[in-house]
Scaffold this motif. Sequence first.
Motif, mmCIF file in Angstrom:
data_model
loop_
_atom_site.group_PDB
_atom_site.id
_atom_site.type_symbol
_atom_site.label_atom_id
_atom_site.label_comp_id
_atom_site.label_asym_id
_atom_site.label_seq_id
_atom_site.Cartn_x
_atom_site.Cartn_y
_atom_site.Cartn_z
ATOM 1 N N SER A 164 -27.755 -46.105 24.296
ATOM 2 C CA SER A 164 -27.331 -47.075 23.284
ATOM 3 C C SER A 164 -27.285 -46.439 21.905
ATOM 4 O O SER A 164 -27.826 -45.350 21.680
ATOM 5 C CB SER A 164 -28.288 -48.272 23.268
ATOM 6 O OG SER A 164 -29.600 -47.850 22.911
ATOM 7 N N GLY A 192 -28.242 -51.740 22.751
ATOM 8 C CA GLY A 192 -29.562 -51.813 23.365
ATOM 9 C C GLY A 192 -29.941 -53.175 23.869
ATOM 10 O O GLY A 192 -31.102 -53.402 24.230
ATOM 11 N N GLY A 193 -28.996 -54.113 23.909
ATOM 12 C CA GLY A 193 -29.291 -55.438 24.433
ATOM 13 C C GLY A 193 -29.694 -55.374 25.890
ATOM 14 O O GLY A 193 -29.033 -54.725 26.691
ATOM 15 N N GLU A 217 -35.701 -55.259 22.804
ATOM 16 C CA GLU A 217 -34.587 -56.036 22.264
ATOM 17 C C GLU A 217 -35.060 -57.229 21.439
ATOM 18 O O GLU A 217 -34.332 -57.709 20.576
ATOM 19 C CB GLU A 217 -33.679 -56.524 23.397
ATOM 20 C CG GLU A 217 -34.346 -57.485 24.363
ATOM 21 C CD GLU A 217 -33.347 -58.150 25.302
ATOM 22 O OE1 GLU A 217 -32.139 -58.106 24.984
ATOM 23 O OE2 GLU A 217 -33.761 -58.709 26.327
ATOM 24 N N GLU A 223 -35.696 -57.220 17.078
ATOM 25 C CA GLU A 223 -34.422 -56.888 16.426
ATOM 26 C C GLU A 223 -34.543 -56.622 14.934
ATOM 27 O O GLU A 223 -33.703 -55.928 14.361
ATOM 28 C CB GLU A 223 -33.399 -57.999 16.672
ATOM 29 C CG GLU A 223 -33.819 -59.367 16.226
ATOM 30 C CD GLU A 223 -34.321 -60.222 17.381
ATOM 31 O OE1 GLU A 223 -34.127 -61.444 17.328
ATOM 32 O OE2 GLU A 223 -34.901 -59.660 18.313
ATOM 33 N N ASN A 237 -28.673 -55.633 15.069
ATOM 34 C CA ASN A 237 -29.299 -56.411 16.125
ATOM 35 C C ASN A 237 -28.871 -55.882 17.490
ATOM 36 O O ASN A 237 -27.678 -55.804 17.789
ATOM 37 C CB ASN A 237 -28.865 -57.877 15.985
ATOM 38 C CG ASN A 237 -29.621 -58.797 16.931
ATOM 39 O OD1 ASN A 237 -30.284 -58.351 17.860
ATOM 40 N ND2 ASN A 237 -29.520 -60.087 16.694
ATOM 41 N N PRO A 238 -29.822 -55.500 18.370
ATOM 42 C CA PRO A 238 -29.444 -54.995 19.693
ATOM 43 C C PRO A 238 -28.636 -56.000 20.508
ATOM 44 O O PRO A 238 -27.817 -55.620 21.333
ATOM 45 C CB PRO A 238 -30.801 -54.708 20.363
ATOM 46 C CG PRO A 238 -31.749 -54.508 19.237
ATOM 47 C CD PRO A 238 -31.280 -55.421 18.154
ATOM 48 N N ASN A 239 -28.870 -57.285 20.284
ATOM 49 C CA ASN A 239 -28.151 -58.332 21.005
ATOM 50 C C ASN A 239 -27.015 -58.877 20.147
ATOM 51 O O ASN A 239 -27.231 -59.281 18.998
ATOM 52 C CB ASN A 239 -29.105 -59.480 21.368
ATOM 53 C CG ASN A 239 -30.230 -59.045 22.265
ATOM 54 O OD1 ASN A 239 -30.020 -58.671 23.399
ATOM 55 N ND2 ASN A 239 -31.450 -59.081 21.747
#
Length: 547
Positions: free
Chosen positions: A126, A263-264, A269, A272, A278-280
Motif C-alpha cells: 500500500s 491500506g484499507g 486501518e 487513520e 485515510n487508509p479507508n
Amino acid sequence: MPFSFIDIEEKKTRLLGFLFFFVILFYFLTAYLLLVILRNAFASREGFFWPSGSSVLAAFGVALLVALLHWATSTSHLIEKLSLSIGAAELDTKDFYHKGLQNIIDEVSVAIGGRRITGMVIPSVSLNAFALEDFQGQAVIGVTEGLLTRLNRAQLEAVVGHEAGHIVSGDCLATTVTCALAELYDELFSRLKAGMQRSRGRGALLVLVLLLIIFFMRFLSTLLRYFISRQKEYRADAVSVRLTRNPLSLAEALSLISTNWRGGGAMGERLESIFIVNPNFSRLDEKQGFFSDAFSTHPPIAERIRILTDMAHADAKTLEEHLKKDVWVSPVAKAEFTETKSEAPVAWRVFVDQEWKGPFGLEELQKSGLLTPETWVKPEDSGKIAHAYEDEALMPVLSPHPAEKKTKEEFACPHCRTALGELYYEGVPVQKCPHCEGVFAPSRKISRVLIRRDKTFDAEVVRLAEVAIRERDKRIDGFYKQKPVNAWVLDCPQCGRKMRRQFFVYSYPVEIDRCVYCEGIWFDSHELEILQYIYENKEHFFDDASF
C-alpha cells in the motif's frame, strides 16, 4: 504567523488536558448510564428511577480512578504499541531503499532544528505514511514499502516534510495519544460484538445493552479524534512546502497515494488519524462543511491538491502532465550487486549552534570537544548527513578504546556446505551461494523483494513460472502424497535445524525450504525469481488479482 516554541507547548498542554478531561467524562457517562439501567432493571416498584446523589458521586469516583488507570496504561510505551498495531518496524540499516529514506529523514531533521527522528517502514504494498510522538520526546516518521517503490525522491521528501510538519507544529503528540486512547474502545467493541453473537437468552440481551453503550462512547471518542485530525493536515502540508520549496511534488505524492491502495483492510486501518491519507476511502472525506469536519479524519484530497498546485502556480492539467512524465529512479543501479567499502573521509563538517562548522580532521575533532554521538556530521567528500555514531570512521574519536569486534556470523549453503556470500538483491541484503546460486533470507525481507521492481527476468524464468502455474494442481497433489520425512531434508543456514519443504503459499506454487525456528527461507536456484515473476504478473495468471 508561525507558532513559537512556547505557543506550541501551550497548545499541546491544552489539548492533552482536554483529552484527559474527556476520558474522565467518558467513564463517568458510562457508569451513570449503567446505574440508570441497573436501577430500573431490578426495581421492585413500577416507574422510572434516577440514581441517588451518593450513587452518582460514587460513580464519579470510580470513573476518575478508571480514567487515571486507562490514561496511564494507554500513554505508556506509545510508539511501541502503535507501531505494533500498524505492523511497522525500524529501518534496516543495510537495505539501500531504507538508507535512502533515512537520509531524507536526517536532512529534514536538520532543517527543523536537529530534532532526532527515527525512521520506520510498514511491509505493505500500500501507499501511505505516518508520524508518531511520545511524552519522552521520541518521534517517528514511517512509510509503507509500497510508497518507497512508487514515489521519486522529490515526492518522498515532500511526504517526509509533511510528517515532520506534524511533529514541529505540536499536532503529533496529541494525535498519538488520542489514537492510543481510542484503540482500546475499538478492541472492546469488537470483542463485545463477538460475545453477543455467541450468547443466547438474557445473556445476549445484557451484551446487547453493553454493546449499545460502548458503541455510543466509541462514537464520542472517535468524534474527538476526528475533531483534532482534520485541520492539522493543511498545516502539515504548508510546513512541507516551506521545508522543500516544492509544493508540486507533494501534490503529486497525494495524487499517487489517493489513486492507489492506501491500506484499507490491513493492520492499523482504524488509526487513520496518524496517516497522511485515510487508509479507508470515504465519500465524507471528500466533502466540506460542519458534518464532514465533525466526522471525517482528513480534509478532501482534491482541496489539498488544489491548494498545493496554486502555490506552485499550476493547475490540474499541469499536475497530470507531470505525473505522466514522471520516471521513477531506483536507489540501486543493479538488481543484484555486492557492496564495496569506500575509503574513509578525511574531513567532516559539524552541526553546532544551528550552523555547520568546519571542516575538521579526526585529530581536530578529538581536540575540539564538539563531537558527541548525537552530533550531526557531514563528510566533505559525500555530503551525506548522519549522526556521528552512524559513521564508522568517527568511532576512534567517540570510543578511543573500543571493544574487540565479534567475528562475522557465517552462513553455510545447505547443499554445497560452503560459506554463503552477502548479496544485495533489489537493495535487500541476502545470503547467496556462489556455486549453486541458492538464496537465503529472513521471511520479512522477502516481502520487500516482492514489492520492488528492479529485477528483470530472462526467458527461462518466464517459462518455469508458466509451467508452475499450469501444473499447480498436480504439484499440490504430489506434495500431499509425499512422506512427511521427505519434507524435512535441508539444514537451515542460520540455526542449523531442519527446514520444511513447502510451497511459499498455495496461490504461488513455488517450493521453498522454510525454517520454522528462525523464520528463514531458502530458495534453490531460480525459485526466488520465479516467485517474483508470478507475483508481479498475478493479473495475467489469476482472475482474482488479490492473490
